[in-house]
Design a protein around this motif. Sequence first.
Motif, PDB file in Angstrom:
ATOM      1  N   ARG A 111       0.837  -1.211   0.000  1.00 50.41           N
ATOM      2  CA  ARG A 111       0.000   0.000   0.000  1.00 50.41           C
ATOM      3  C   ARG A 111       0.871   1.260   0.000  1.00 50.41           C
ATOM      4  O   ARG A 111       0.594   2.213  -0.733  1.00 50.41           O
ATOM      5  CB  ARG A 111      -0.910   0.015   1.226  1.00 50.41           C
ATOM      6  CG  ARG A 111      -1.769   1.277   1.336  1.00 50.41           C
ATOM      7  CD  ARG A 111      -2.368   1.431   2.710  1.00 50.41           C
ATOM      8  NE  ARG A 111      -1.362   1.591   3.737  1.00 50.41           N
ATOM      9  CZ  ARG A 111      -0.727   2.741   3.996  1.00 50.41           C
ATOM     10  NH1 ARG A 111      -0.975   3.826   3.281  1.00 50.41           N
ATOM     11  NH2 ARG A 111       0.174   2.805   4.954  1.00 50.41           N
ATOM     12  N   ARG A 112       1.912   1.248   0.811  1.00 55.23           N
ATOM     13  CA  ARG A 112       2.789   2.418   0.871  1.00 55.23           C
ATOM     14  C   ARG A 112       3.465   2.673  -0.473  1.00 55.23           C
ATOM     15  O   ARG A 112       3.660   3.816  -0.881  1.00 55.23           O
ATOM     16  CB  ARG A 112       3.847   2.235   1.960  1.00 55.23           C
ATOM     17  CG  ARG A 112       3.296   2.318   3.380  1.00 55.23           C
ATOM     18  CD  ARG A 112       4.333   1.826   4.388  1.00 55.23           C
ATOM     19  NE  ARG A 112       3.806   1.854   5.729  1.00 55.23           N
ATOM     20  CZ  ARG A 112       4.052   2.815   6.612  1.00 55.23           C
ATOM     21  NH1 ARG A 112       4.830   3.824   6.280  1.00 55.23           N
ATOM     22  NH2 ARG A 112       3.545   2.773   7.825  1.00 55.23           N
ATOM     23  N   SER A 113       3.839   1.599  -1.140  1.00 53.85           N
ATOM     24  CA  SER A 113       4.486   1.774  -2.446  1.00 53.85           C
ATOM     25  C   SER A 113       3.520   2.365  -3.456  1.00 53.85           C
ATOM     26  O   SER A 113       3.901   3.140  -4.329  1.00 53.85           O
ATOM     27  CB  SER A 113       5.033   0.439  -2.952  1.00 53.85           C
ATOM     28  OG  SER A 113       3.997  -0.397  -3.419  1.00 53.85           O
ATOM     29  N   MET A 114       2.217   2.007  -3.351  1.00 57.36           N
ATOM     30  CA  MET A 114       1.218   2.601  -4.233  1.00 57.36           C
ATOM     31  C   MET A 114       0.971   4.058  -3.871  1.00 57.36           C
ATOM     32  O   MET A 114       0.860   4.928  -4.740  1.00 57.36           O
ATOM     33  CB  MET A 114      -0.104   1.825  -4.136  1.00 57.36           C
ATOM     34  CG  MET A 114      -0.045   0.424  -4.670  1.00 57.36           C
ATOM     35  SD  MET A 114      -1.677  -0.356  -4.686  1.00 57.36           S
ATOM     36  CE  MET A 114      -2.059  -0.421  -2.933  1.00 57.36           C
ATOM     37  N   ALA A 115       0.910   4.353  -2.585  1.00 60.25           N
ATOM     38  CA  ALA A 115       0.603   5.710  -2.132  1.00 60.25           C
ATOM     39  C   ALA A 115       1.715   6.690  -2.462  1.00 60.25           C
ATOM     40  O   ALA A 115       1.491   7.890  -2.527  1.00 60.25           O
ATOM     41  CB  ALA A 115       0.349   5.709  -0.627  1.00 60.25           C
ATOM     42  N   ALA A 116       2.937   6.157  -2.685  1.00 60.24           N
ATOM     43  CA  ALA A 116       4.058   7.045  -3.008  1.00 60.24           C
ATOM     44  C   ALA A 116       3.992   7.568  -4.431  1.00 60.24           C
ATOM     45  O   ALA A 116       4.727   8.475  -4.793  1.00 60.24           O
ATOM     46  CB  ALA A 116       5.383   6.296  -2.804  1.00 60.24           C
ATOM     47  N   TRP A 117       3.104   6.979  -5.263  1.00 56.23           N
ATOM     48  CA  TRP A 117       2.955   7.362  -6.659  1.00 56.23           C
ATOM     49  C   TRP A 117       4.287   7.251  -7.386  1.00 56.23           C
ATOM     50  O   TRP A 117       5.047   6.334  -7.160  1.00 56.23           O
ATOM     51  CB  TRP A 117       2.317   8.745  -6.795  1.00 56.23           C
ATOM     52  CG  TRP A 117       1.026   8.823  -6.043  1.00 56.23           C
ATOM     53  CD1 TRP A 117       0.084   7.833  -5.934  1.00 56.23           C
ATOM     54  CD2 TRP A 117       0.533   9.899  -5.243  1.00 56.23           C
ATOM     55  NE1 TRP A 117      -0.963   8.236  -5.143  1.00 56.23           N
ATOM     56  CE2 TRP A 117      -0.723   9.496  -4.710  1.00 56.23           C
ATOM     57  CE3 TRP A 117       1.010  11.175  -4.935  1.00 56.23           C
ATOM     58  CZ2 TRP A 117      -1.467  10.311  -3.898  1.00 56.23           C
ATOM     59  CZ3 TRP A 117       0.260  11.991  -4.134  1.00 56.23           C
ATOM     60  CH2 TRP A 117      -0.958  11.561  -3.616  1.00 56.23           C
ATOM     61  N   LYS A 118       4.604   8.161  -8.271  1.00 56.01           N
ATOM     62  CA  LYS A 118       5.767   7.979  -9.135  1.00 56.01           C
ATOM     63  C   LYS A 118       7.097   8.315  -8.448  1.00 56.01           C
ATOM     64  O   LYS A 118       8.153   8.019  -8.952  1.00 56.01           O
ATOM     65  CB  LYS A 118       5.644   8.857 -10.387  1.00 56.01           C
ATOM     66  CG  LYS A 118       4.658   8.317 -11.401  1.00 56.01           C
ATOM     67  CD  LYS A 118       4.719   9.156 -12.667  1.00 56.01           C
ATOM     68  CE  LYS A 118       3.849   8.558 -13.755  1.00 56.01           C
ATOM     69  NZ  LYS A 118       3.895   9.351 -15.000  1.00 56.01           N
ATOM     70  N   ARG A 119       7.064   8.918  -7.293  1.00 57.62           N
ATOM     71  CA  ARG A 119       8.300   9.435  -6.719  1.00 57.62           C
ATOM     72  C   ARG A 119       9.282   8.331  -6.341  1.00 57.62           C
ATOM     73  O   ARG A 119      10.411   8.334  -6.748  1.00 57.62           O
ATOM     74  CB  ARG A 119       7.990  10.313  -5.498  1.00 57.62           C
ATOM     75  CG  ARG A 119       7.301  11.622  -5.862  1.00 57.62           C
ATOM     76  CD  ARG A 119       6.800  12.332  -4.632  1.00 57.62           C
ATOM     77  NE  ARG A 119       5.775  11.535  -3.967  1.00 57.62           N
ATOM     78  CZ  ARG A 119       5.297  11.828  -2.755  1.00 57.62           C
ATOM     79  NH1 ARG A 119       5.767  12.851  -2.091  1.00 57.62           N
ATOM     80  NH2 ARG A 119       4.351  11.074  -2.228  1.00 57.62           N
ATOM     81  N   HIS A 120       8.841   7.398  -5.550  1.00 55.19           N
ATOM     82  CA  HIS A 120       9.734   6.324  -5.138  1.00 55.19           C
ATOM     83  C   HIS A 120       8.924   5.083  -4.770  1.00 55.19           C
ATOM     84  O   HIS A 120       9.198   4.399  -3.793  1.00 55.19           O
ATOM     85  CB  HIS A 120      10.594   6.763  -3.944  1.00 55.19           C
ATOM     86  CG  HIS A 120       9.808   7.391  -2.829  1.00 55.19           C
ATOM     87  ND1 HIS A 120       9.082   6.652  -1.926  1.00 55.19           N
ATOM     88  CD2 HIS A 120       9.617   8.695  -2.499  1.00 55.19           C
ATOM     89  CE1 HIS A 120       8.491   7.464  -1.067  1.00 55.19           C
ATOM     90  NE2 HIS A 120       8.794   8.712  -1.388  1.00 55.19           N
ATOM     91  N   GLY A 121       7.901   4.812  -5.573  1.00 57.73           N
ATOM     92  CA  GLY A 121       6.958   3.766  -5.201  1.00 57.73           C
ATOM     93  C   GLY A 121       7.543   2.370  -5.165  1.00 57.73           C
ATOM     94  O   GLY A 121       7.407   1.645  -4.193  1.00 57.73           O
ATOM     95  N   GLY A 122       8.220   1.961  -6.246  1.00 55.82           N
ATOM     96  CA  GLY A 122       8.799   0.635  -6.260  1.00 55.82           C
ATOM     97  C   GLY A 122       7.792  -0.495  -6.210  1.00 55.82           C
ATOM     98  O   GLY A 122       8.045  -1.531  -5.581  1.00 55.82           O
ATOM     99  N   VAL A 123       6.643  -0.319  -6.874  1.00 54.11           N
ATOM    100  CA  VAL A 123       5.631  -1.377  -6.875  1.00 54.11           C
ATOM    101  C   VAL A 123       6.178  -2.655  -7.507  1.00 54.11           C
ATOM    102  O   VAL A 123       5.817  -3.770  -7.109  1.00 54.11           O
ATOM    103  CB  VAL A 123       4.363  -0.892  -7.622  1.00 54.11           C
ATOM    104  CG1 VAL A 123       3.349  -2.022  -7.762  1.00 54.11           C
ATOM    105  CG2 VAL A 123       3.728   0.285  -6.887  1.00 54.11           C
ATOM    106  N   HIS A 124       7.080  -2.527  -8.463  1.00 55.81           N
ATOM    107  CA  HIS A 124       7.583  -3.694  -9.193  1.00 55.81           C
ATOM    108  C   HIS A 124       8.306  -4.689  -8.293  1.00 55.81           C
ATOM    109  O   HIS A 124       8.377  -5.875  -8.624  1.00 55.81           O
ATOM    110  CB  HIS A 124       8.514  -3.248 -10.325  1.00 55.81           C
ATOM    111  CG  HIS A 124       7.763  -2.811 -11.555  1.00 55.81           C
ATOM    112  ND1 HIS A 124       7.180  -3.694 -12.432  1.00 55.81           N
ATOM    113  CD2 HIS A 124       7.492  -1.565 -12.033  1.00 55.81           C
ATOM    114  CE1 HIS A 124       6.585  -3.032 -13.415  1.00 55.81           C
ATOM    115  NE2 HIS A 124       6.762  -1.744 -13.202  1.00 55.81           N
TER     116      HIS A 124
END
Length: 276
Positions: free
Chosen positions: A158-171
């Motif tokens: 969830r935190r990675s999604m909430a960070a949006w493009k800045r430093h999300g690291g969803v991958h």
Amino acid sequence: LDDMGLLKVDVLALGMLSALRRCLNLRAALRGERWGLKEIPREDPATYDMICAADTVGVFQIESRAQMSMLPRLQPRVFYDLVVEVAIVRPGPIQGGMVHPYLKARERVRQKLPIAYEKPKLKDALERTLGIPIFQEQVMEIAIIAAGFSAERADQLRRSMAAWKRHGGVHKFEAQLKDGMRERGYSDDFAERIFKQILGFGEYGFPESHAYSFALIAYESSWLKCHEPEAFVAAMLNSQPMGFYGPAPLVQDGQRHGVGVFPPGVTVSDGDVALE
């Protein structure tokens, strides 16, 4: 902030809350009855008729062209429909491919057809949005139910999604998510679709609690526009600048709804717009 053990809280200042206060004050002076927001009647059919017709100039959150184009298609008729409406017209759900499947699911419900789930276990997470993940919380629930994530790992997602493009690291969650789903009998197509939707959330998706709060203000401003148009227009003019529309479009919209608007007069006008 996490490393330092600090809690981050965002306090959002909304001009619409000031406009609603001004509107209720104008209404009290006109009607001789003081209301707070809690007195605004809920689930009002006339208000939803106005919303479904995309007659929402000046209304909180559902006044943009994108929202106006969605309203007649989604046809909000109860409060939770507004919660979804507020959240679905965002880059995350749009890029994640959630919009058209959700609209198709609503049509199935109208036709009294069942909603299909990949597995029955997912019903608890997705039933409220007709099988389509719309909110960040639902992505967390899917990760726990379908991929075996721990609650802590799901919160990291969830935190990675909430960070949006800045430093999300969803991958960095992709392999664990897809492998966990395959191990639990979910198809590769489903795993790929869910991950694509998660990537969409990385472009800005709403938490459900946020959407609830915004939908409540959207409904309250809609009710006042529907039932107290004079006070609504005056309050919006006294709250400028805000929203998508400046004074001229607000006045024109008010006039279309039968609000009489007089020009300023040096002998009678005050600093703010008033009702007569």
